[in-house]
Design a protein around this motif. Structure first.
Motif, short mmCIF file in Angstrom:
data_model
loop_
_atom_site.label_atom_id
_atom_site.label_comp_id
_atom_site.label_asym_id
_atom_site.label_seq_id
_atom_site.Cartn_x
_atom_site.Cartn_y
_atom_site.Cartn_z
N ALA A 56 0.83 -1.20 0.00
CA ALA A 56 0.00 0.00 0.00
C ALA A 56 0.86 1.26 0.00
N PHE A 57 0.40 2.25 -0.74
CA PHE A 57 1.06 3.57 -0.74
C PHE A 57 0.29 4.47 0.21
N VAL A 58 0.90 4.74 1.37
CA VAL A 58 0.30 5.64 2.35
C VAL A 58 0.90 7.03 2.20
N SER A 59 2.20 7.07 2.00
CA SER A 59 2.91 8.33 1.77
C SER A 59 4.19 7.99 1.01
N ALA A 60 4.82 8.99 0.42
CA ALA A 60 6.05 8.76 -0.32
C ALA A 60 7.13 8.22 0.61
N ASP A 61 7.24 8.80 1.81
CA ASP A 61 8.26 8.35 2.76
C ASP A 61 8.02 6.90 3.18
N ALA A 62 6.75 6.56 3.47
CA ALA A 62 6.44 5.20 3.90
C ALA A 62 6.69 4.20 2.77
N TYR A 63 6.34 4.58 1.55
CA TYR A 63 6.55 3.66 0.42
C TYR A 63 8.05 3.50 0.14
N ALA A 64 8.80 4.58 0.25
CA ALA A 64 10.25 4.49 0.08
C ALA A 64 10.86 3.56 1.12
N ALA A 65 10.36 3.64 2.36
CA ALA A 65 10.85 2.75 3.42
C ALA A 65 10.50 1.30 3.11
N THR A 66 9.30 1.06 2.58
CA THR A 66 8.90 -0.30 2.21
C THR A 66 9.79 -0.84 1.10
N ILE A 67 10.06 -0.01 0.10
CA ILE A 67 10.96 -0.42 -0.99
C ILE A 67 12.32 -0.80 -0.42
N ALA A 68 12.81 -0.01 0.52
CA ALA A 68 14.10 -0.31 1.14
C ALA A 68 14.08 -1.65 1.86
N GLU A 69 12.99 -1.94 2.59
CA GLU A 69 12.87 -3.21 3.30
C GLU A 69 12.88 -4.39 2.33
N VAL A 70 12.09 -4.27 1.26
CA VAL A 70 11.99 -5.35 0.27
C VAL A 70 13.35 -5.55 -0.40
N CYS A 71 13.98 -4.47 -0.79
CA CYS A 71 15.28 -4.56 -1.48
C CYS A 71 16.35 -5.16 -0.57
N LEU A 72 16.36 -4.74 0.68
CA LEU A 72 17.37 -5.27 1.60
C LEU A 72 17.19 -6.77 1.81
N ALA A 73 15.93 -7.21 1.92
CA ALA A 73 15.68 -8.65 2.09
C ALA A 73 16.18 -9.43 0.89
N VAL A 74 15.95 -8.91 -0.32
CA VAL A 74 16.42 -9.59 -1.54
C VAL A 74 17.95 -9.57 -1.60
N ALA A 75 18.55 -8.45 -1.28
CA ALA A 75 20.02 -8.34 -1.33
C ALA A 75 20.67 -9.29 -0.33
N ARG A 76 20.09 -9.36 0.87
CA ARG A 76 20.64 -10.29 1.87
C ARG A 76 20.52 -11.73 1.42
N SER A 77 19.36 -12.07 0.82
CA SER A 77 19.14 -13.43 0.36
C SER A 77 20.11 -13.81 -0.75
N CYS A 78 20.30 -12.90 -1.70
CA CYS A 78 21.18 -13.20 -2.83
C CYS A 78 22.65 -13.24 -2.42
N SER A 79 23.05 -12.40 -1.48
CA SER A 79 24.44 -12.34 -1.06
C SER A 79 24.79 -13.38 0.00
N GLY A 80 23.75 -13.89 0.68
CA GLY A 80 24.00 -14.81 1.78
C GLY A 80 24.53 -14.13 3.02
N ASP A 81 24.43 -12.81 3.04
CA ASP A 81 24.95 -12.02 4.18
C ASP A 81 23.78 -11.44 4.96
N ALA A 82 23.42 -12.08 6.07
CA ALA A 82 22.28 -11.64 6.86
C ALA A 82 22.53 -10.31 7.56
N ALA A 83 23.78 -9.90 7.64
CA ALA A 83 24.11 -8.64 8.31
C ALA A 83 24.25 -7.47 7.35
N LEU A 84 24.04 -7.74 6.07
CA LEU A 84 24.17 -6.68 5.06
C LEU A 84 23.23 -5.52 5.40
N ALA A 85 23.73 -4.29 5.27
CA ALA A 85 22.93 -3.10 5.57
C ALA A 85 22.90 -2.18 4.37
#
Length: 397
Positions: A56-85
């Motif tokens: 859901a798009f509630v605000s630009a800031d909230a959606y940007a934060a959601t995108i960051a969460e989704v992207c970080l989860a994918v990056a961690r999964s692909c890299s195998g680095d659970a501590a990746l930030a």
């Protein structure tokens, strides 16, 4: 269905083409689930990495934060680095939401794609299924579209989908962008179905998809007898072809027709049957839809224990997808059923969990709906939980 087939061809053409990096989907909101479903099918047969953000798009800031969460989860999964930030640029509040999203996508691309110049690409689908602030959502989309002239380096090996209503004023798009009109209205779908059905050279699977769409159109148009015949025919084909997705959709469609006819007992029978093939598909969204329908009907029939079980199942599925609004809805209803059987502590915890998700979602409407239930529960739960609820209420707007 020809209409959906052409949509798939258009979407695939953008992804594999070299002229554009961003596609503005000009479509009504009700067409967007089909867009996501079509892209999901493309992803299954592609070497590209697909990253959908239907949240859901509630605000630009909230959606940007959601995108960051989704992207970080994918990056961690692909890299195998659970501590990746994520880099600080992805969350710096002094930067605009659009700037943070660009940095996030660059970071994700560099972490998940192999280090070479050819495909695969990162296909990012920034198409929310629900929007609370349409004006802000369109401003956010225009900010992403209004890139610097030419084909900026940050677009390298990225294909980005965004959404705009057909009536939105876009102006002249930059060279790197293209617009794609998506018409999945009943008129357009019916035309595509008729074309597909009259084509003797269409593959059986495609004709089955056309049959599904035709039955769905009949159901939506109130032609229940025709819809039932279509769903039954589809179910027979799907069973013979060992296609559990279409079997589940056919049975669920029969449940939808029964529900539309106010025959809840028959609807439950069909939805319960749909659970079997839906459980075999691995498609959590399909299983969630069937589970939600059963939970609602069980409650309406007074089968409180069954309803509570299925709302609990729905919240678990929604959490896994993730689908925050459905998660909140299921937790809230689980709480109501727990409250009805006198399990006040369990109900309080369900309401609190629902409210916490709603707060993370920045969904003011859901929070307002939950506050009275939290206040009421606060008086009936153990002291420790009561203090936890009180702290939440004091800290929520």
């Amino acid at each position: 269905m020809r209409t959906l087939q052409r949509l798939g061809q258009d979407l695939a053409g953008f992804i594999t083409g070299h002229e554009h990096g961003m596609c503005v989907l000009r479509a009504e909101h009700e067409f967007l689930p089909w867009v996501h479903a079509t892209l999901h099918e493309l992803a299954a047969g592609s070497a590209d990495v697909f990253l959908p953000v239907p949240h859901a798009f509630v605000s630009a800031d909230a959606y940007a934060a959601t995108i960051a969460e989704v992207c970080l989860a994918v990056a961690r999964s692909c890299s195998g680095d659970a501590a990746l930030a994520l880099p600080a640029a992805c969350s710096d509040p002094s930067r605009s939401a659009v700037a943070r999203v660009r940095s996030t996508l660059e970071f994700t691309r560099d972490r998940v794609l192999p280090k070479r110049t050819c495909p695969p690409r990162l296909v990012v689908i920034l198409v929310p299924l629900t929007v609370e602030d349409e004006a802000e959502a369109q401003a956010f989309m225009r900010g992403l579209v209004a890139a610097e002239p030419g084909f900026p380096p940050w677009f390298h090996r990225l294909r980005i989908f965004v959404h705009a209503l057909p009536t939105a004023a876009l102006g002249e798009l930059p060279r790197l962008c293209r617009a794609l009109a998506v018409d999945l209205s009943l008129t357009a779908l019916a035309s595509g179905v008729a074309e597909e059905a009259s084509d003797p050279e269409a593959p059986p699977e495609r004709r089955a998809q056309a049959l599904l769409q035709s039955a769905a159109i009949d159901a939506a148009s109130g032609r229940h007898d025709q819809a039932i015949a279509g769903f039954r025919e589809l179910y027979s084909w799907a069973e013979a072809a060992a296609n559990p997705v279409l079997s589940a959709l056919a049975l669920s469609g029969l449940g939808d027709v029964a529900a539309a006819r106010k025959d809840s007992r028959e609807a439950v029978t069909w939805y319960e049957r749909a659970l079997v093939p839906a459980s075999k598909t691995g498609a959590a969204l399909l299983l969630l839809a069937v589970t939600q329908n059963l939970a609602r009907l069980y409650f309406e029939q007074g089968r409180s224990a069954d309803a509570e079980t299925f709302y609990d199942g729905a919240q678990r599925l929604a959490m896994a997808i993730p689908d925050a609004p459905s998660h909140v809805h299921a937790l809230q209803w689980r709480g109501r059923l727990e409250e009805l059987r006198g399990a006040h502590e369990a109900a309080g915890r369900s309401y609190l969990a629902a409210a916490q998700v709603a707060r993370e979602l920045a969904h003011a409407g859901l929070l307002a709906e939950l506050r009275p239930r939290l206040s009421s529960s606060q008086r009936r739960v153990p002291a420790a939980l009561g203090r936890e609820i009180a702290a939440f209420l004091e800290g929520s707007p």
